[in-house]
Motif scaffolding. Structure first.
Motif, PDB file in Angstrom:
ATOM      1  N   LYS A 138       0.938  -1.372   0.125  1.00 35.48           N
ATOM      2  CA  LYS A 138       0.092   0.240  -0.396  1.00 35.48           C
ATOM      3  C   LYS A 138       1.082   1.041   0.002  1.00 35.48           C
ATOM      4  CE  LYS A 138      -3.894   2.151   2.520  1.00 35.48           C
ATOM      5  NZ  LYS A 138      -4.817   1.520   3.273  1.00 35.48           N
ATOM      6  N   GLU A 139       2.385   1.157   0.989  1.00 37.50           N
ATOM      7  CA  GLU A 139       2.742   2.662   1.017  1.00 37.50           C
ATOM      8  C   GLU A 139       3.186   2.711  -0.309  1.00 37.50           C
ATOM      9  OE1 GLU A 139       5.775   2.338   4.120  1.00 37.50           O
ATOM     10  OE2 GLU A 139       3.914   2.063   5.959  1.00 37.50           O
ATOM     11  N   MET A 140       3.849   1.703  -1.169  1.00 35.36           N
ATOM     12  CA  MET A 140       5.123   1.229  -2.618  1.00 35.36           C
ATOM     13  C   MET A 140       4.051   2.291  -3.223  1.00 35.36           C
ATOM     14  SD  MET A 140       7.190  -1.785  -2.317  1.00 35.36           S
ATOM     15  CE  MET A 140       7.196  -2.047  -4.214  1.00 35.36           C
ATOM     16  N   TYR A 141       2.086   1.439  -3.481  1.00 40.05           N
ATOM     17  CA  TYR A 141       1.652   2.223  -4.212  1.00 40.05           C
ATOM     18  C   TYR A 141       1.274   3.997  -4.320  1.00 40.05           C
ATOM     19  CZ  TYR A 141      -2.817   2.311  -6.559  1.00 40.05           C
ATOM     20  OH  TYR A 141      -4.378   3.389  -7.491  1.00 40.05           O
ATOM     21  N   GLN A 142       1.161   4.481  -2.808  1.00 42.35           N
ATOM     22  CA  GLN A 142       0.630   5.450  -2.803  1.00 42.35           C
ATOM     23  C   GLN A 142       1.926   6.541  -3.208  1.00 42.35           C
ATOM     24  OE1 GLN A 142       0.056   5.484   1.376  1.00 42.35           O
ATOM     25  NE2 GLN A 142      -2.614   4.947   1.256  1.00 42.35           N
ATOM     26  N   LYS A 143       3.375   5.756  -3.001  1.00 46.63           N
ATOM     27  CA  LYS A 143       4.630   6.154  -3.680  1.00 46.63           C
ATOM     28  C   LYS A 143       4.206   6.819  -4.976  1.00 46.63           C
ATOM     29  CE  LYS A 143       7.057   5.450   0.618  1.00 46.63           C
ATOM     30  NZ  LYS A 143       8.541   4.859   0.449  1.00 46.63           N
ATOM     31  N   TRP A 144       3.401   5.412  -5.720  1.00 41.35           N
ATOM     32  CA  TRP A 144       4.404   5.528  -6.817  1.00 41.35           C
ATOM     33  C   TRP A 144       3.267   6.456  -7.655  1.00 41.35           C
ATOM     34  CZ3 TRP A 144       0.113   3.289 -10.104  1.00 41.35           C
ATOM     35  CH2 TRP A 144       0.206   3.674 -11.757  1.00 41.35           C
ATOM     36  N   THR A 146       1.978   8.906  -6.351  1.00 41.09           N
ATOM     37  CA  THR A 146       2.280  10.888  -6.176  1.00 41.09           C
ATOM     38  C   THR A 146       3.160  11.242  -6.903  1.00 41.09           C
ATOM     39  OG1 THR A 146       3.863   9.827  -4.031  1.00 41.09           O
ATOM     40  CG2 THR A 146       1.695  11.028  -3.075  1.00 41.09           C
ATOM     41  N   LYS A 147       4.051  10.369  -7.690  1.00 43.75           N
ATOM     42  CA  LYS A 147       5.195  10.719  -8.713  1.00 43.75           C
ATOM     43  C   LYS A 147       4.183  10.984  -9.839  1.00 43.75           C
ATOM     44  CE  LYS A 147       8.861   7.966  -6.907  1.00 43.75           C
ATOM     45  NZ  LYS A 147      10.086   6.920  -7.118  1.00 43.75           N
ATOM     46  N   LEU A 148       3.335  10.544 -10.231  1.00 39.00           N
ATOM     47  CA  LEU A 148       2.320  10.367 -12.001  1.00 39.00           C
ATOM     48  C   LEU A 148       1.649  11.708 -11.874  1.00 39.00           C
ATOM     49  CD1 LEU A 148       0.456   6.883 -11.927  1.00 39.00           C
ATOM     50  CD2 LEU A 148       2.737   7.437 -13.123  1.00 39.00           C
ATOM     51  N   LYS A 149       1.264  12.232 -10.038  1.00 38.60           N
ATOM     52  CA  LYS A 149       0.404  13.163 -10.233  1.00 38.60           C
ATOM     53  C   LYS A 149       1.460  14.628 -10.669  1.00 38.60           C
ATOM     54  CE  LYS A 149      -3.788  12.042  -7.947  1.00 38.60           C
ATOM     55  NZ  LYS A 149      -4.481  11.905  -6.453  1.00 38.60           N
TER      56      LYS A 149
END
Length: 149
Positions: A138-144, A146-149
């Protein structure tokens, strides 16, 4: 001189006879002009009429034969009934086959769309369950994200 007188007298008689004959011929000529001659053509008519009747008979027979041939030719241009029925049946079968195929293809596309949506929902549910059960993922997904936005 008596001979000359006799000759002159004879000559005068001949001339007077010639005049009489000439007048008579003129009268006959005038009478002939008044007489209308109608030739007897019955022999000619009978000689011509029998071949004409035969010719008319032959012509009637030829016209009858020609009309029969014309009728047969016009009927021969028509297609036989069995061929028309067979062609119609084949065309109708082809149209039905194509129509049913198009209908089935539309149903397949609709069912594929339904299966796609169902599969998409299952994948999202599975992904959400995976994310909830693994906090690291879940943490890795949220970091990813935020990088896209």
């Amino acid at each position: 001189m008596a001979k000359i007188d006799d000759l002159a007298e004879l000559l005068v008689e001949e001339i007077s006879d010639f005049k009489v004959q000439l007048q008579r011929m003129e009268e006959l000529s005038a009478q002939l002009k008044l007489i209308k001659i109608q030739p007897d053509i019955t022999i000619i008519q009978s000689a011509i009429s029998s071949p004409l009747k035969e010719q008319e008979l032959i012509l009637k027979n030829q016209n009858n034969e020609l009309s029969k041939i014309t009728k047969r030719l016009t009927k021969s241009n028509h297609y036989p009934n069995w061929l028309i029925i067979l062609s119609g049946t084949i065309l109708l079968s082809c149209f039905l086959f194509v129509g049913i195929s198009i209908f089935q293809l539309k149903q397949v596309e609709e069912s594929n769309q339904e299966y796609y949506i169902k599969g998409q929902k299952e994948v999202i549910n599975h992904f959400n369950k995976f994310i909830e059960s693994n906090p690291e993922a879940k943490e890795m997904y949220q970091k990813w994200e935020t990088k896209l936005k």
